[in-house]
Design a protein around this motif. Sequence first.
Motif, short mmCIF file in Angstrom:
data_model
loop_
_atom_site.label_atom_id
_atom_site.label_comp_id
_atom_site.label_asym_id
_atom_site.label_seq_id
_atom_site.Cartn_x
_atom_site.Cartn_y
_atom_site.Cartn_z
N UNK A 198 1.44 10.82 9.96
CA UNK A 198 0.30 10.64 9.07
C UNK A 198 -0.04 11.87 8.25
N UNK A 199 0.13 13.05 8.85
CA UNK A 199 -0.18 14.30 8.13
C UNK A 199 0.72 14.45 6.91
N UNK A 200 2.02 14.23 7.14
CA UNK A 200 2.96 14.34 6.02
C UNK A 200 2.66 13.28 4.96
N UNK A 201 2.25 12.10 5.40
CA UNK A 201 1.92 11.03 4.45
C UNK A 201 0.73 11.44 3.57
N UNK A 202 -0.29 12.02 4.20
CA UNK A 202 -1.48 12.44 3.43
C UNK A 202 -1.12 13.53 2.42
N UNK A 203 -0.20 14.44 2.82
CA UNK A 203 0.23 15.50 1.89
C UNK A 203 0.94 14.89 0.69
N UNK A 204 1.75 13.89 0.92
CA UNK A 204 2.44 13.22 -0.20
C UNK A 204 1.43 12.48 -1.07
N UNK A 205 0.49 11.79 -0.43
CA UNK A 205 -0.51 11.03 -1.19
C UNK A 205 -1.40 11.94 -2.05
N UNK A 206 -1.56 13.19 -1.62
CA UNK A 206 -2.41 14.12 -2.38
C UNK A 206 -1.78 14.52 -3.71
N UNK A 207 -0.45 14.43 -3.79
CA UNK A 207 0.18 14.91 -5.02
C UNK A 207 1.12 13.93 -5.69
N UNK A 208 1.16 12.69 -5.21
CA UNK A 208 2.15 11.74 -5.75
C UNK A 208 1.50 10.37 -5.93
N UNK A 209 1.88 9.70 -7.00
CA UNK A 209 1.37 8.34 -7.21
C UNK A 209 2.13 7.38 -6.30
N UNK A 210 1.40 6.76 -5.40
CA UNK A 210 2.00 5.79 -4.47
C UNK A 210 1.32 4.44 -4.66
N UNK A 211 2.11 3.37 -4.69
CA UNK A 211 1.54 2.03 -4.90
C UNK A 211 1.34 1.27 -3.59
N UNK A 212 2.19 1.54 -2.61
CA UNK A 212 2.04 0.84 -1.33
C UNK A 212 2.62 1.72 -0.21
N UNK A 213 1.98 1.66 0.95
CA UNK A 213 2.42 2.45 2.10
C UNK A 213 2.91 1.50 3.20
N UNK A 214 4.10 1.78 3.72
CA UNK A 214 4.62 1.06 4.89
C UNK A 214 4.62 2.07 6.03
N UNK A 215 3.85 1.81 7.07
CA UNK A 215 3.69 2.84 8.10
C UNK A 215 3.81 2.31 9.52
N UNK A 216 4.39 3.15 10.36
CA UNK A 216 4.40 2.92 11.80
C UNK A 216 3.00 3.30 12.33
N UNK A 217 2.70 2.95 13.58
CA UNK A 217 1.43 3.38 14.20
C UNK A 217 1.69 4.53 15.17
N UNK A 218 2.70 4.35 16.03
CA UNK A 218 2.94 5.30 17.11
C UNK A 218 3.79 6.48 16.62
N UNK A 219 3.11 7.54 16.17
CA UNK A 219 3.83 8.72 15.64
C UNK A 219 3.17 9.99 16.16
N UNK A 220 3.95 11.08 16.30
CA UNK A 220 3.34 12.35 16.72
C UNK A 220 2.51 12.98 15.60
N UNK A 221 1.74 14.00 15.95
CA UNK A 221 0.89 14.75 14.99
C UNK A 221 -0.29 13.91 14.50
N UNK A 222 0.00 12.88 13.72
CA UNK A 222 -1.06 11.95 13.32
C UNK A 222 -0.47 10.54 13.24
N UNK A 223 -1.03 9.64 14.03
CA UNK A 223 -0.52 8.27 14.08
C UNK A 223 -1.00 7.44 12.90
#
Lengths: 145, 152
Positions: free
Chosen positions: A38-63
């Motif tokens: 989730x942390x890496x996803x938020x960093x990408x979302x802060x600087x990149x135009x994203x239209x849709x997110x496909x995400x797992x739930x069970x992840x280290x650092x931030x789920x």
Amino acid sequence: MAFNILVTDDSETMRAVIKKTVSMSGVPVGEFHEAANGKEALAILAGTWIDVILSDINMPEMGGMELLKKISEDEDLRKIPLIFITTEASEARQEEARKLGVAGYVKKPFQPEAIKAILYEVLEKAYAHRLEEKPCDDAGEESDF
Amino acid sequence: MDEDLRRVIFATFSEVFETMFFTFLEPLEEAPGREELGCDRFIEATIGYSGGCNGNFLFYFPWELGKNITVNFLGVDEDEASDSQIIDTAAETANMAIGSLLGKLDPGGTALLAIPKARLLAEFSPETLLAASGLCMFNTEFGILWVVGTHA
């Protein structure tokens, strides 16, 4: 017009499989972006135009659930639909995700058709006008399903 | 491990292996003789859950089985699957198998799944698993998948 898709999963092979599944689904893809949590996803979302997110739930650092919560609290990010692709199959977890505004839920193991169906459903809801436009030449692969 | 739990495990794991890897599992009632179990390359994947119920599962994939499911999962040629992808696929398989199992054993979602881990065992003999009480064995085209689990 093509869609920029963020794939968030701590498994590199699962990210590759999801990207391949989406590419074969016929959805016009602009760029794929990848995050391992989730942390890496938020960093990408802060600087990149994203239209849709496909995400797992069970992840280290931030789920995925915390990622969804952060997105739902952000005025701009909350407009981006998030679809969970996860082994977390309990009704309780799905209800929690629904309350936080998840756009879709696919349980692992999945058939490629399940990803295609939910992706079209979510994109049509969020970006109907863009799906009606002719796809870009480099993104208009025929569906293999 | 009681028979009902064994049946649920087999049904759940079969669904995961068939849907994601086109691999068929056959439950094995009796272990092969000790003399047939040499040392070989295995991948050990482990995952647990805790909360309303607790459990821990260890998967032992013969290297060829790990390679085969990775090739099927990614849709690549055999020589294109890297060692790290094979180990990562084993961890993801454990995640999917036990995540799905937990959905059945704990439909209320009171337990939380941990992050799966996997590592390569260069020289491993499944003989060391024969005395484990929660041992399940599944025959596949690429060797026996060994699983040792606890659930309470």
